[in-house]
Scaffold this active site. Structure first.
Site, PDB file in Angstrom:
ATOM      1  N   HIS A   1      34.282  40.948  24.060  1.00 46.71           N
ATOM      2  CA  HIS A   1      34.419  41.823  24.894  1.00 46.71           C
ATOM      3  C   HIS A   1      35.637  42.524  25.189  1.00 46.71           C
ATOM      4  CE1 HIS A   1      33.952  44.070  29.043  1.00 46.71           C
ATOM      5  NE2 HIS A   1      32.611  43.855  28.892  1.00 46.71           N
ATOM      6  N   PHE A   2      36.093  43.267  24.277  1.00 48.37           N
ATOM      7  CA  PHE A   2      35.520  43.831  22.945  1.00 48.37           C
ATOM      8  C   PHE A   2      36.673  43.486  22.153  1.00 48.37           C
ATOM      9  CE2 PHE A   2      34.267  46.502  26.393  1.00 48.37           C
ATOM     10  CZ  PHE A   2      32.696  46.500  26.449  1.00 48.37           C
TER      11      PHE A   2
END
EC number: 4.2.1.59
Length: 145
Positions: free
Chosen positions: A48-49
């Site tokens: 993420h991410f």
């Protein structure tokens, strides 16, 4: 002020889901201020991410809920109980939280009646609002299976 060992003696959360590093201020049954030092090594950043690491908003809310749980469970009458996250209202995210940030988590208990209640949570980084929300909780007992 409460350190990590004292926090762990009050709430049951553990790595990787313990999202409060220290409690800076606490008024039993009323309010608390905690911090979460957001490291680049947090497991959630792997997905993420990967190219643009951002702390998931739901984990910011969970960190606020954990500070609220400390407020509620620190009292002698609630020691050993569990605080369950029962609902959320009016949640807004205003800014992203990234590796290296220190998340300041403020929770005030607005009302508590029996085992049910509501609190207001505000998360900031460097004095800037990141998230504000209202959290509902239900206190319960640990079950012996």
């Amino acid at each position: 002020m409460l350190d990590i060992q004292q926090i762990q003696s009050i709430i049951p959360h553990r790595y990787p889901f313990l999202l409060v590093d220290r409690i800076l201020e606490i008024e039993e049954g009323k309010r608390a201020v905690g911090i979460k030092n957001v490291s680049a090594n947090e497991s959630f950043f792997a997905g993420h991410f990967p190219e643009y690491p951002v702390m998931p908003g739901v984990l910011i809310v969970e960190a606020l809920a954990q500070v609220g749980a400390v407020v509620l469970l620190q009292s002698e009458e609630n020691r050993g109980r569990l605080a369950f996250f029962a609902g959320i209202d009016n949640c807004r995210f205003k800014k992203q939280v990234k590796p290296g940030d220190q998340l300041r988590l403020e929770v005030e208990i607005l009302r508590a009646r029996g085992a049910i209640g509501k609190g207001k949570g505000i998360a900031t980084v460097d004095g800037e609002l990141v998230c504000e929300t209202e959290l509902m909780f239900a206190l319960g007992d640990k079950r012996a299976d």
